[in-house]
Design an enzyme around this catalytic site. Structure first.
Site, PDB file in Angstrom:
ATOM      1  N   HIS A  93       6.575   7.793  -7.825  1.00  0.00           N
ATOM      2  CA  HIS A  93       5.594   7.680  -6.979  1.00  0.00           C
ATOM      3  C   HIS A  93       6.369   7.079  -5.522  1.00  0.00           C
ATOM      4  O   HIS A  93       6.637   6.070  -5.336  1.00  0.00           O
ATOM      5  CB  HIS A  93       4.634   6.768  -7.433  1.00  0.00           C
ATOM      6  CG  HIS A  93       3.349   6.591  -6.485  1.00  0.00           C
ATOM      7  ND1 HIS A  93       2.303   6.734  -6.990  1.00  0.00           N
ATOM      8  CD2 HIS A  93       3.184   5.968  -5.163  1.00  0.00           C
ATOM      9  CE1 HIS A  93       1.343   6.632  -5.946  1.00  0.00           C
ATOM     10  NE2 HIS A  93       1.952   6.026  -4.819  1.00  0.00           N
ATOM     11  N   HIS A 102       6.745   6.696  -1.226  1.00  0.00           N
ATOM     12  CA  HIS A 102       6.132   6.923  -0.069  1.00  0.00           C
ATOM     13  C   HIS A 102       7.078   7.117   0.937  1.00  0.00           C
ATOM     14  O   HIS A 102       8.212   7.143   0.800  1.00  0.00           O
ATOM     15  CB  HIS A 102       5.668   5.413   0.360  1.00  0.00           C
ATOM     16  CG  HIS A 102       4.381   4.995  -0.508  1.00  0.00           C
ATOM     17  ND1 HIS A 102       3.454   4.340   0.076  1.00  0.00           N
ATOM     18  CD2 HIS A 102       3.983   5.348  -1.670  1.00  0.00           C
ATOM     19  CE1 HIS A 102       2.384   4.021  -0.615  1.00  0.00           C
ATOM     20  NE2 HIS A 102       2.509   4.775  -1.810  1.00  0.00           N
ATOM     21  N   CYS A 129      -0.675   1.484   1.036  1.00  0.00           N
ATOM     22  CA  CYS A 129      -1.103   0.118   0.120  1.00  0.00           C
ATOM     23  C   CYS A 129      -1.809  -0.750   1.035  1.00  0.00           C
ATOM     24  O   CYS A 129      -1.194  -1.419   1.837  1.00  0.00           O
ATOM     25  CB  CYS A 129       0.263  -0.317  -0.541  1.00  0.00           C
ATOM     26  SG  CYS A 129      -0.065  -1.555  -1.743  1.00  0.00           S
TER      27      CYS A 129
END
Length: 306
Positions: A213, A215, A246
């Site tokens: 995952h 970013h 986030c």
């Protein structure tokens, strides 16, 4: 043009997080009917796993306070998996009551983020997850374990690989079926990715149970993904249109855009089952609902051509 590269998996499963991780970071609350339509359009584009919502207390994530209303509206998406986040046993109760068959718990590799996000130490959060995972497994529910701050933390800086491995292995030892490694603030680079994956393998965490995952804070999400695929990872988290970030880490920018990922994988001849045109149209539609353009480079490029 499709030009395959050696050492890559034949197929990748995209774990779509736009409807949950993407929308939870919006400043305004998206109407429930729009969220439901977003999930339906994502499913129609060929995504087989779409994270639907989160059963956290509305006080902490007001954007997802409609989980009880949204989830029952998604019964028409066919065989698509609809995992949901649960923070504790209360969240699990709410999810199971609505028939959820896939849940996720979300932990932290660092103490500061655990304190800010879960109001607990790392070990206290693992203790909180233990009955959640056990009860979910007893109910025949698939459990994913998210681990944040795997590569860097805005308060603690670089996170030692050994520290990440300890918490990751503890999550898996609880009984999680799958582990998602989160580069929450987007500081990872390919060598770091390979080293963490190798260290996890050495401690018995198999590559087949790992998802990534990333970013895109420093523009490294695709290169990091490619490094993970070369290692054998076949599950990649991504967010339609690059939505999200986030809410508890201000330096975190958007997730890897699903369209950017599919463009790369299509070019490499790696199957995803996703129709890039339909996905792009969905992200353009969602950007219109949010009142701003999509940050995805592929969405911008393809929609401009039209």
């Amino acid at each position: 043009m499709t030009v395959p590269a050696p050492g890559l998996p034949a197929r990748v499963r995209i774990h779509e997080v736009g409807a949950r991780d993407g929308l939870q970071n919006e400043k305004t609350v998206v109407p429930t009917v729009v969220k439901a339509e977003f999930v339906r359009r994502l499913a129609a584009a060929g995504l087989s796993t779409i994270e639907a919502t989160s059963f956290v207390h509305p006080k902490w994530v007001p954007q997802l306070a409609d989980a009880e209303q949204l989830f029952p509206m998604l019964g028409d998406v066919g065989e698509v998996a609809l995992p949901v986040l649960v923070p504790n046993e209360r969240g699990l109760d709410r999810a199971l009551a609505l028939g959820a068959r896939r849940i996720a718990v979300f932990g932290s590799a660092t103490e500061t983020f655990a304190a800010r996000n879960l109001n607990r130490t790392v070990d206290e959060s693992l203790a909180m997850f233990e009955p959640v995972v056990a009860r979910a497994k007893d109910a025949g529910v698939h459990v994913r374990g998210y681990l944040s701050m795997c590569f860097g933390d805005p308060w603690e800086g670089a996170v030692p690989v050994t520290q990440v491995v300890r918490v990751a292995k503890a999550l898996m030892d609880l009984g999680c079926d799958e582990l998602s490694l989160g580069d929450t603030i987007g500081v990872a680079t390919p060598g770091h990715v390979r080293e963490l994956l190798s260290a996890l393998n050495r401690e018995g965490v198999h590559t087949g149970t790992i998802g990534v995952h990333f970013h895109d804070t420093y523009g490294q999400a695709l290169s990091n993904t490619l490094a993970a695929l070369q290692h054998g990872v076949t599950t990649v988290d991504a967010s339609a249109g690059g939505l999200g970030g986030c809410p508890y880490a201000r330096s975190a920018t958007g997730n890897l855009a699903t369209e950017d990922l599919v463009w790369m994988l299509d070019g490499l001849g790696v199957a995803t089952g996703v129709d890039l045109g339909a996905l792009t149209a969905t992200s353009v539609w969602m950007a219109e609902q949010l009142g701003r353009p999509s940050p995805s480079r592929t969405v911008r490029a393809l929609s401009h051509k039209e």
